[in-house]
Enzyme design. Structure first.
Site, PDB file in Angstrom:
ATOM      1  N   GLY A   9       6.171  -1.298   0.897  1.00 27.52           N
ATOM      2  CA  GLY A   9       6.519  -2.715   0.997  1.00 27.52           C
ATOM      3  C   GLY A   9       7.262  -3.133  -0.251  1.00 27.52           C
ATOM      4  O   GLY A   9       8.314  -2.558  -0.591  1.00 27.52           O
ATOM      5  N   GLY A  12       6.244  -0.356  -3.352  1.00 25.77           N
ATOM      6  CA  GLY A  12       6.655   0.974  -2.888  1.00 25.77           C
ATOM      7  C   GLY A  12       8.128   1.012  -2.498  1.00 25.77           C
ATOM      8  O   GLY A  12       8.816   2.018  -2.705  1.00 25.77           O
ATOM      9  N   LYS A 204      -4.739  -5.507 -17.406  1.00 23.79           N
ATOM     10  CA  LYS A 204      -4.086  -6.069 -16.216  1.00 23.79           C
ATOM     11  C   LYS A 204      -5.119  -6.786 -15.353  1.00 23.79           C
ATOM     12  O   LYS A 204      -4.896  -7.900 -14.872  1.00 23.79           O
ATOM     13  CB  LYS A 204      -3.405  -4.929 -15.438  1.00 23.79           C
ATOM     14  CG  LYS A 204      -2.866  -5.346 -14.086  1.00 23.79           C
ATOM     15  CD  LYS A 204      -1.388  -5.151 -13.950  1.00 23.79           C
ATOM     16  CE  LYS A 204      -0.772  -6.178 -13.035  1.00 23.79           C
ATOM     17  NZ  LYS A 204      -0.461  -5.718 -11.716  1.00 23.79           N
ATOM     18  N   ASN A 212      -5.890 -14.886 -10.148  1.00 26.36           N
ATOM     19  CA  ASN A 212      -5.608 -14.820  -8.718  1.00 26.36           C
ATOM     20  C   ASN A 212      -6.557 -15.691  -7.892  1.00 26.36           C
ATOM     21  O   ASN A 212      -6.095 -16.531  -7.113  1.00 26.36           O
ATOM     22  CB  ASN A 212      -5.595 -13.360  -8.242  1.00 26.36           C
ATOM     23  CG  ASN A 212      -4.398 -12.594  -8.775  1.00 26.36           C
ATOM     24  OD1 ASN A 212      -3.995 -12.801  -9.919  1.00 26.36           O
ATOM     25  ND2 ASN A 212      -3.812 -11.728  -7.986  1.00 26.36           N
ATOM     26  N   GLU A 285      -6.647  -9.520  -1.641  1.00 25.52           N
ATOM     27  CA  GLU A 285      -7.299  -8.393  -2.341  1.00 25.52           C
ATOM     28  C   GLU A 285      -8.528  -8.870  -3.136  1.00 25.52           C
ATOM     29  O   GLU A 285      -8.640  -8.600  -4.336  1.00 25.52           O
ATOM     30  CB  GLU A 285      -6.291  -7.695  -3.262  1.00 25.52           C
ATOM     31  CG  GLU A 285      -5.211  -6.928  -2.510  1.00 25.52           C
ATOM     32  CD  GLU A 285      -4.251  -6.196  -3.449  1.00 25.52           C
ATOM     33  OE1 GLU A 285      -3.601  -6.868  -4.270  1.00 25.52           O
ATOM     34  OE2 GLU A 285      -4.159  -4.964  -3.355  1.00 25.52           O
TER      35      GLU A 285
HETATM   36  N1  LIG Z   1       4.215  -7.172  -5.218  1.00 24.89           N
HETATM   37  C1  LIG Z   1       4.024  -7.238  -6.536  1.00 24.89           C
HETATM   38  O1  LIG Z   1       4.779  -7.897  -7.258  1.00 24.89           O
HETATM   39  C2  LIG Z   1       2.908  -6.477  -7.178  1.00 24.89           C
HETATM   40  C3  LIG Z   1       1.979  -5.769  -6.442  1.00 24.89           C
HETATM   41  N2  LIG Z   1       1.033  -5.016  -7.080  1.00 24.89           N
HETATM   42  C4  LIG Z   1       0.042  -4.268  -6.325  1.00 24.89           C
HETATM   43  O2  LIG Z   1       0.691  -3.205  -5.649  1.00 24.89           O
HETATM   44  C5  LIG Z   1       0.008  -2.931  -4.413  1.00 24.89           C
HETATM   45  C6  LIG Z   1       1.047  -3.048  -3.283  1.00 24.89           C
HETATM   46  O3  LIG Z   1       1.446  -4.416  -3.227  1.00 24.89           O
HETATM   47  P1  LIG Z   1       2.753  -4.905  -2.467  1.00 24.89           P
HETATM   48  O4  LIG Z   1       3.841  -3.916  -2.613  1.00 24.89           O
HETATM   49  O5  LIG Z   1       2.988  -6.301  -2.902  1.00 24.89           O
HETATM   50  O6  LIG Z   1       2.234  -4.896  -0.963  1.00 24.89           O
HETATM   51  P2  LIG Z   1       3.086  -4.975   0.377  1.00 24.89           P
HETATM   52  O7  LIG Z   1       2.203  -5.597   1.412  1.00 24.89           O
HETATM   53  O8  LIG Z   1       4.425  -5.579   0.132  1.00 24.89           O
HETATM   54  O9  LIG Z   1       3.322  -3.433   0.725  1.00 24.89           O
HETATM   55  C7  LIG Z   1       2.442  -2.643   1.458  1.00 24.89           C
HETATM   56  C8  LIG Z   1       3.200  -2.155   2.673  1.00 24.89           C
HETATM   57  O10 LIG Z   1       2.386  -1.212   3.360  1.00 24.89           O
HETATM   58  C9  LIG Z   1       2.501  -1.481   4.740  1.00 24.89           C
HETATM   59  N3  LIG Z   1       1.349  -0.931   5.450  1.00 24.89           N
HETATM   60  C10 LIG Z   1       0.084  -1.397   5.486  1.00 24.89           C
HETATM   61  N4  LIG Z   1      -0.693  -0.587   6.238  1.00 24.89           N
HETATM   62  C11 LIG Z   1       0.112   0.392   6.692  1.00 24.89           C
HETATM   63  C12 LIG Z   1      -0.100   1.511   7.534  1.00 24.89           C
HETATM   64  N5  LIG Z   1      -1.290   1.761   8.074  1.00 24.89           N
HETATM   65  N6  LIG Z   1       0.948   2.321   7.820  1.00 24.89           N
HETATM   66  C13 LIG Z   1       2.166   2.068   7.294  1.00 24.89           C
HETATM   67  N7  LIG Z   1       2.432   1.015   6.475  1.00 24.89           N
HETATM   68  C14 LIG Z   1       1.416   0.190   6.190  1.00 24.89           C
HETATM   69  C15 LIG Z   1       2.549  -2.989   4.822  1.00 24.89           C
HETATM   70  O11 LIG Z   1       3.013  -3.406   6.083  1.00 24.89           O
HETATM   71  P3  LIG Z   1       2.584  -4.877   6.653  1.00 24.89           P
HETATM   72  O12 LIG Z   1       3.412  -5.842   5.863  1.00 24.89           O
HETATM   73  O13 LIG Z   1       2.924  -4.767   8.089  1.00 24.89           O
HETATM   74  O14 LIG Z   1       1.123  -5.030   6.376  1.00 24.89           O
HETATM   75  C16 LIG Z   1       3.522  -3.273   3.681  1.00 24.89           C
HETATM   76  O15 LIG Z   1       4.864  -3.136   4.095  1.00 24.89           O
HETATM   77  C17 LIG Z   1      -1.115  -3.964  -4.304  1.00 24.89           C
HETATM   78  O16 LIG Z   1      -2.316  -3.428  -4.770  1.00 24.89           O
HETATM   79  C18 LIG Z   1      -0.644  -5.083  -5.239  1.00 24.89           C
HETATM   80  O17 LIG Z   1      -1.698  -5.846  -5.764  1.00 24.89           O
HETATM   81  C19 LIG Z   1       0.990  -4.905  -8.444  1.00 24.89           C
HETATM   82  C20 LIG Z   1       1.899  -5.580  -9.220  1.00 24.89           C
HETATM   83  C21 LIG Z   1       2.842  -6.500  -8.662  1.00 24.89           C
HETATM   84  C1  LIG Z   2      -1.314 -12.978 -11.764  1.00 26.33           C
HETATM   85  C2  LIG Z   2      -0.434 -11.804 -12.030  1.00 26.33           C
HETATM   86  C3  LIG Z   2       0.961 -12.244 -12.445  1.00 26.33           C
HETATM   87  C4  LIG Z   2      -1.032 -10.992 -13.233  1.00 26.33           C
HETATM   88  O1  LIG Z   2      -2.009 -11.441 -13.875  1.00 26.33           O
HETATM   89  C5  LIG Z   2      -0.345 -10.890 -10.861  1.00 26.33           C
HETATM   90  O2  LIG Z   2      -0.307  -9.688 -11.044  1.00 26.33           O
HETATM   91  C6  LIG Z   2      -0.383 -11.350  -9.458  1.00 26.33           C
HETATM   92  O3  LIG Z   2       0.237 -12.340  -9.092  1.00 26.33           O
HETATM   93  O4  LIG Z   2      -1.059 -10.676  -8.661  1.00 26.33           O
END
Ligand SMILES: NC(=O)C1=CN([C@@H]2O[C@H](COP(=O)(O)OP(=O)(O)OC[C@H]3O[C@@H](n4cnc5c(N)ncnc54)[C@H](OP(=O)(O)O)[C@@H]3O)[C@@H](O)[C@H]2O)C=CC1
Ligand SMILES: CC(C)(CO)C(=O)C(=O)O
Length: 325
Positions: A9, A12, A204, A212, A285
């Site tokens: 997503g 990734g 973090k 959050n 989460e």
């Molecule tokens: N986004 C950010 O800025 C940040 C995120 N993180 C952490 O990184 C991690 C990922 O977050 P983020 O990238 O935002 O999450 P997203 O929801 O954007 O990405 C996860 C992806 O996985 C897909 N998915 C879920 N289940 C399945 C499955 N069974 N098979 C295939 N694909 C699947 C989701 O699809 P669907 O949308 O359909 O559910 C989604 O596209 C989290 O732990 C988050 O807290 C950390 C720092 C910053």
């Molecule tokens: C709050 C913050 C910016 C870090 O503390 C964050 O990682 C989030 O929005 O999930």
């Protein structure tokens, strides 16, 4: 080196686009309209410096992709346990699983040494699904610092940051950690291998644990909740409780709570990911960011009155919204 990103997503997708652009042998597991768009048009990454569209190998079926050298898991924390079985076709004899998920990682007590060695965490790994299904020896830890969003299917917008700190549970500079670090660096990402990744996890987590849920409860942005006297005090108390737990587990914080909160305020009018999830009707989460710290409080015999209160409130908030079991 074959790399698969499971859950491509926002984070990734960002990492996958950078690796694909650099010519790495990378594949992505995603689903739904986002997967369909990436397969049809490639993955578009928008960065401040410009945008790029890269063709990607993507599937919703791990069996299409086969065994990998590295599987980088960038799912939301609660999405991992249910897909451990589906991930098995990606796992060969020497596959490393990189856990790029916020919160306390399920492998936290693997190779930590001392009295807590091997402790399992129900809040992040119910039924020991990951511990048994991956095996902790495969794990390389990762702290994700970049911020990114999927702004429409097939399109990831990078907001800031490019560091993915890596670390072995035993703190060693292993060949597998160094090799992945090099591959990520070749793609323009920062990927230092840290001897004490758990210290970074906690710095973090301090923010995610407190900012959050407070943002989800108040709908305030970071700058506001970190400077309002009342919510700043709540965040501070949560962090001090967490610090007591972490220090019992051997963690050394390089900064104090006030500096961490000031850092949050400096991010500006950011709506935390938990608030964004609540607004968009997506599961939050809560267990990985807050419940896990409460569980560690129980494990270490540390009282967590403020964490308990905020956790109860945010759980009910999410339950009322139909977003929490
Ligand atoms: N986004 C950010 O800025 C940040 C995120 N993180 C952490 O990184 C991690 C990922 O977050 P983020 O990238 O935002 O999450 P997203 O929801 O954007 O990405 C996860 C992806 O996985 C897909 N998915 C879920 N289940 C399945 C499955 N069974 N098979 C295939 N694909 C699947 C989701 O699809 P669907 O949308 O359909 O559910 C989604 O596209 C989290 O732990 C988050 O807290 C950390 C720092 C910053
Ligand atoms: C709050 C913050 C910016 C870090 O503390 C964050 O990682 C989030 O929005 O999930």
């Amino acid at each position: 080196m074959k790399i698969c990103i499971f859950g491509a997503g926002a984070i990734g997708g960002y990492m996958g686009a950078k690796l694909a652009q650099a010519g790495a042998d990378v594949s992505l597991v995603a689903r739904g309209p986002h997967l369909a768009a990436m397969k049809e048009n490639g993955l578009r990454l928008i960065e401040e410096e410009g945008e790029v569209t890269v063709p990607v190998t993507a599937s919703d079926n791990a069996a299409d992709l086969g065994p990998q050298d590295y599987v980088i898991v960038t799912l939301k924390a609660h999405s991992v346990p249910p897909v451990v079985d589906k991930m098995q076709p990606l796992i060969g004899e020497n596959t490393t699983i990189v856990s790029g998920v916020n919160g306390v990682p399920w492998w936290y007590f693997h190779k930590i040494g001392g009295d807590y060695e091997g402790t399992r965490l129900h809040s992040v790994d119910p039924g020991d699904a990951q511990w048994n299904g991956f095996g902790p020896d495969r794990v390389l830890g990762c702290v994700v610092y970049p911020a990114a969003e999927v702004i429409e299917p097939g399109v990831v917008k990078h907001i800031e940051g490019n560091r993915f700190s890596l670390g072995e549970p035993d703190g060693s500079k292993s060949d597998r950690a160094m090799a992945l670090s090099k591959a990520l660096a070749s793609a323009g990402l920062k990927a230092p291998v840290r001897p004490k990744l758990r210290d970074e996890i906690w710095v973090k987590l301090w923010g995610n644990l407190s900012f959050n849920p407070i943002s989800a409860l108040t709908h305030a942005t970071l700058d506001v909740l970190c400077t309002d006297g009342g919510t700043r005090a709540v965040a501070r108390n949560m962090m001090l409780e967490a610090q007591e737990i972490a220090e019992k587990l051997g963690v050394k914080f390089p900064i104090d709570v006030d500096r961490r909160i000031d850092g949050g305020a400096a991010v500006g009018a950011h709506r935390t990911s938990m608030l964004q999830d609540l607004d968009m009707g997506r599961p939050m989460e809560i267990d990985a960011l807050v419940g896990s710290v409460q569980e560690l409080g129980r494990v270490t015999g540390t009282p967590t009155p403020t964490i308990d209160t905020v956790l109860a409130l945010v759980q009910l908030r999410a339950r009322v919204a139909g977003l929490y079991g």
